[in-house]
Motif scaffolding. Structure first.
Motif, PDB file in Angstrom:
ATOM      1  N   ASP A 196      41.999  39.369  12.634  1.00  0.00           N
ATOM      2  CA  ASP A 196      42.063  37.912  12.753  1.00  0.00           C
ATOM      3  C   ASP A 196      41.702  37.448  14.160  1.00  0.00           C
ATOM      4  O   ASP A 196      41.135  36.373  14.354  1.00  0.00           O
ATOM      5  N   VAL A 197      42.074  38.267  15.138  1.00  0.00           N
ATOM      6  CA  VAL A 197      41.844  38.005  16.562  1.00  0.00           C
ATOM      7  C   VAL A 197      41.532  39.363  17.173  1.00  0.00           C
ATOM      8  O   VAL A 197      41.970  40.391  16.634  1.00  0.00           O
ATOM      9  N   VAL A 198      40.788  39.410  18.262  1.00  0.00           N
ATOM     10  CA  VAL A 198      40.612  40.684  18.961  1.00  0.00           C
ATOM     11  C   VAL A 198      41.229  40.592  20.349  1.00  0.00           C
ATOM     12  O   VAL A 198      41.195  39.549  20.996  1.00  0.00           O
ATOM     13  N   LYS A 199      41.814  41.694  20.752  1.00  0.00           N
ATOM     14  CA  LYS A 199      42.435  41.809  22.073  1.00  0.00           C
ATOM     15  C   LYS A 199      41.408  42.447  23.011  1.00  0.00           C
ATOM     16  O   LYS A 199      41.019  43.601  22.817  1.00  0.00           O
ATOM     17  N   ILE A 200      40.942  41.706  23.992  1.00  0.00           N
ATOM     18  CA  ILE A 200      40.001  42.251  24.975  1.00  0.00           C
ATOM     19  C   ILE A 200      40.820  43.034  25.990  1.00  0.00           C
ATOM     20  O   ILE A 200      41.577  42.458  26.785  1.00  0.00           O
ATOM     21  N   PHE A 201      40.705  44.363  25.926  1.00  0.00           N
ATOM     22  CA  PHE A 201      41.585  45.224  26.727  1.00  0.00           C
ATOM     23  C   PHE A 201      40.824  46.429  27.259  1.00  0.00           C
ATOM     24  O   PHE A 201      40.087  47.064  26.507  1.00  0.00           O
ATOM     25  N   PRO A 202      41.006  46.743  28.556  1.00  0.00           N
ATOM     26  CA  PRO A 202      41.772  45.988  29.556  1.00  0.00           C
ATOM     27  C   PRO A 202      40.924  44.861  30.148  1.00  0.00           C
ATOM     28  O   PRO A 202      39.809  45.102  30.622  1.00  0.00           O
ATOM     29  N   ALA A 203      41.459  43.671  30.124  1.00  0.00           N
ATOM     30  CA  ALA A 203      40.704  42.502  30.593  1.00  0.00           C
ATOM     31  C   ALA A 203      40.361  42.595  32.074  1.00  0.00           C
ATOM     32  O   ALA A 203      39.364  42.032  32.533  1.00  0.00           O
ATOM     33  N   SER A 204      41.185  43.326  32.830  1.00  0.00           N
ATOM     34  CA  SER A 204      40.932  43.464  34.273  1.00  0.00           C
ATOM     35  C   SER A 204      39.621  44.193  34.555  1.00  0.00           C
ATOM     36  O   SER A 204      39.036  44.049  35.632  1.00  0.00           O
ATOM     37  N   ALA A 205      39.147  44.962  33.579  1.00  0.00           N
ATOM     38  CA  ALA A 205      37.915  45.729  33.773  1.00  0.00           C
ATOM     39  C   ALA A 205      36.661  44.863  33.648  1.00  0.00           C
ATOM     40  O   ALA A 205      35.581  45.265  34.103  1.00  0.00           O
ATOM     41  N   VAL A 206      36.806  43.685  33.031  1.00  0.00           N
ATOM     42  CA  VAL A 206      35.617  42.862  32.757  1.00  0.00           C
ATOM     43  C   VAL A 206      35.687  41.462  33.354  1.00  0.00           C
ATOM     44  O   VAL A 206      34.665  40.905  33.769  1.00  0.00           O
ATOM     45  N   GLY A 207      36.871  40.863  33.394  1.00  0.00           N
ATOM     46  CA  GLY A 207      37.024  39.548  34.003  1.00  0.00           C
ATOM     47  C   GLY A 207      36.632  38.392  33.101  1.00  0.00           C
ATOM     48  O   GLY A 207      36.030  38.582  32.033  1.00  0.00           O
ATOM     49  N   PRO A 208      36.958  37.167  33.505  1.00  0.00           N
ATOM     50  CA  PRO A 208      36.710  35.983  32.681  1.00  0.00           C
ATOM     51  C   PRO A 208      35.249  35.751  32.317  1.00  0.00           C
ATOM     52  O   PRO A 208      34.950  35.292  31.212  1.00  0.00           O
ATOM     53  N   LYS A 209      34.320  36.065  33.231  1.00  0.00           N
ATOM     54  CA  LYS A 209      32.903  35.799  32.944  1.00  0.00           C
ATOM     55  C   LYS A 209      32.419  36.588  31.732  1.00  0.00           C
ATOM     56  O   LYS A 209      31.513  36.145  31.007  1.00  0.00           O
TER      57      LYS A 209
ATOM     58  N   MET B  14      39.427  35.538  20.740  1.00  0.00           N
ATOM     59  CA  MET B  14      39.659  36.605  21.723  1.00  0.00           C
ATOM     60  C   MET B  14      40.906  36.328  22.563  1.00  0.00           C
ATOM     61  O   MET B  14      41.123  35.213  23.014  1.00  0.00           O
ATOM     62  N   VAL B  15      41.695  37.398  22.768  1.00  0.00           N
ATOM     63  CA  VAL B  15      42.893  37.326  23.607  1.00  0.00           C
ATOM     64  C   VAL B  15      42.801  38.419  24.672  1.00  0.00           C
ATOM     65  O   VAL B  15      43.087  39.584  24.397  1.00  0.00           O
ATOM     66  N   PRO B  16      42.367  38.084  25.885  1.00  0.00           N
ATOM     67  CA  PRO B  16      42.332  39.085  26.954  1.00  0.00           C
ATOM     68  C   PRO B  16      43.745  39.511  27.350  1.00  0.00           C
ATOM     69  O   PRO B  16      44.648  38.678  27.450  1.00  0.00           O
ATOM     70  N   THR B  17      43.901  40.794  27.573  1.00  0.00           N
ATOM     71  CA  THR B  17      45.212  41.367  27.918  1.00  0.00           C
ATOM     72  C   THR B  17      44.991  42.520  28.882  1.00  0.00           C
ATOM     73  O   THR B  17      44.018  43.258  28.750  1.00  0.00           O
ATOM     74  N   GLY B  18      45.912  42.663  29.821  1.00  0.00           N
ATOM     75  CA  GLY B  18      45.787  43.735  30.811  1.00  0.00           C
ATOM     76  C   GLY B  18      45.164  43.202  32.081  1.00  0.00           C
ATOM     77  O   GLY B  18      43.957  43.001  32.143  1.00  0.00           O
TER      78      GLY B  18
ATOM     79  N   ASN C 176      46.920  37.353  35.092  1.00  0.00           N
ATOM     80  CA  ASN C 176      47.985  36.857  35.957  1.00  0.00           C
ATOM     81  C   ASN C 176      47.863  35.337  36.092  1.00  0.00           C
ATOM     82  O   ASN C 176      46.965  34.719  35.517  1.00  0.00           O
ATOM     83  N   VAL C 177      48.763  34.754  36.864  1.00  0.00           N
ATOM     84  CA  VAL C 177      48.791  33.299  36.962  1.00  0.00           C
ATOM     85  C   VAL C 177      47.540  32.754  37.661  1.00  0.00           C
ATOM     86  O   VAL C 177      47.169  31.590  37.473  1.00  0.00           O
ATOM     87  N   ASP C 178      46.868  33.584  38.444  1.00  0.00           N
ATOM     88  CA  ASP C 178      45.679  33.130  39.167  1.00  0.00           C
ATOM     89  C   ASP C 178      44.413  33.128  38.316  1.00  0.00           C
ATOM     90  O   ASP C 178      43.464  32.401  38.629  1.00  0.00           O
ATOM     91  N   ASN C 179      44.364  33.949  37.268  1.00  0.00           N
ATOM     92  CA  ASN C 179      43.141  33.992  36.462  1.00  0.00           C
ATOM     93  C   ASN C 179      43.307  33.479  35.037  1.00  0.00           C
ATOM     94  O   ASN C 179      42.346  33.428  34.274  1.00  0.00           O
ATOM     95  N   THR C 180      44.520  33.076  34.673  1.00  0.00           N
ATOM     96  CA  THR C 180      44.775  32.604  33.307  1.00  0.00           C
ATOM     97  C   THR C 180      43.877  31.425  32.938  1.00  0.00           C
ATOM     98  O   THR C 180      43.231  31.420  31.885  1.00  0.00           O
ATOM     99  N   ALA C 181      43.831  30.408  33.790  1.00  0.00           N
ATOM    100  CA  ALA C 181      43.028  29.217  33.471  1.00  0.00           C
ATOM    101  C   ALA C 181      41.566  29.581  33.291  1.00  0.00           C
ATOM    102  O   ALA C 181      40.877  29.065  32.405  1.00  0.00           O
ATOM    103  N   SER C 182      41.079  30.503  34.116  1.00  0.00           N
ATOM    104  CA  SER C 182      39.686  30.918  34.030  1.00  0.00           C
ATOM    105  C   SER C 182      39.398  31.645  32.719  1.00  0.00           C
ATOM    106  O   SER C 182      38.364  31.422  32.081  1.00  0.00           O
ATOM    107  N   PHE C 183      40.306  32.510  32.290  1.00  0.00           N
ATOM    108  CA  PHE C 183      40.119  33.185  31.001  1.00  0.00           C
ATOM    109  C   PHE C 183      40.077  32.168  29.853  1.00  0.00           C
ATOM    110  O   PHE C 183      39.230  32.250  28.965  1.00  0.00           O
ATOM    111  N   ILE C 184      40.987  31.206  29.898  1.00  0.00           N
ATOM    112  CA  ILE C 184      41.027  30.188  28.840  1.00  0.00           C
ATOM    113  C   ILE C 184      39.752  29.336  28.884  1.00  0.00           C
ATOM    114  O   ILE C 184      39.123  29.080  27.843  1.00  0.00           O
ATOM    115  N   ARG C 185      39.372  28.928  30.055  1.00  0.00           N
ATOM    116  CA  ARG C 185      38.184  28.089  30.226  1.00  0.00           C
ATOM    117  C   ARG C 185      36.923  28.798  29.725  1.00  0.00           C
ATOM    118  O   ARG C 185      35.996  28.169  29.226  1.00  0.00           O
TER     119      ARG C 185
END
Length: 215
Positions: free
Chosen positions: A129-142, A156-160, A163-172
């Protein structure tokens, strides 16, 4: 609630809190704190103490206040036990077609872990239904932004590493929600029972989700 309603709640929340090996005595006050802050989608990893019984108790206690799922699910047996206990979603670090199938058969949200476009398409095709992009730290919001053209139809739900500094960027950049572990579920604050500090962290993540959505 139906799976469609559960999916809607997950996407509306924007935050999936990953609860890994939280001491049983601290679990309920922690969940109450998160729910009070608007973080009401909670993944209890199956390697936690008394995980399946805890899932059942959380479902019974919080009822429709929160969406309770199982995380770090690697096998059909783990998925089955979690669903039997009442898990409303199955979160995995990897993609296993049989785990996706058992979730689909039981009408429970399936969120397997993937990283490449090929894995995403395969997982979605067999019923994720959804995919978990893991580890998200390896690829980043772009990376999520680059995927939106051809694969924007796959939630898509990035995980791993979120943090509070990149959350908005992942959502955006296209995430429907973010999975957050240690940067929210602060073990020191839990040990100190600093529920006010934890609530402030949870609220900060919700604020960043809102920023990412243009709120």
């Amino acid at each position: 609630m139906s799976k469609l309603e559960d999916l809607k709640r997950l996407k509306e929340s924007g935050v999936v809190a990953v609860l890994r090996r939280v001491p049983k005595t601290k679990l309920f006050p922690l969940v109450e704190t998160l729910v009070s802050a608007g973080v009401n989608v909670l993944e209890l990893t199956v390697d936690s103490e008394d995980a399946y019984q805890s899932i059942k108790e959380l479902r019974d206690h919080f009822n429709d206040q929160a969406l309770i799922g199982a995380g770090t699910v690697l096998t059909v047996e783990e998925a089955t036990q979690a669903i039997d206990a009442g898990a409303q979603f199955i979160f995995s670090p990897s993609f296993d077609e049989d785990v996706v199938n058992v979730s689909a058969d039981r009408d429970v949200i399936s969120i397997p872990g993937v990283l490449t476009p090929t894995e995403m398409v395969k997982a979605h095709r067999v019923g994720a239904d959804v995919v978990k992009i893991f580890p998200a730290s390896a690829v980043g919001p772009k990376y999520l932004k680059d995927l939106q053209g051809p694969l924007g139809h796959i939630p898509m739900v990035p995980t791993g590493g979120v943090n509070v500094d990149n959350t908005a960027s992942f959502i955006r950049n296209g995430a429907v929600a973010v999975g957050i572990g240690g940067s929210l579920i602060d073990k020191t604050l839990i040990e100190q029972e600093d529920w006010a500090g934890l609530k402030a962290k949870a609220e900060a993540f919700k604020t960043e989700v809102g920023k990412g959505r243009g709120a």
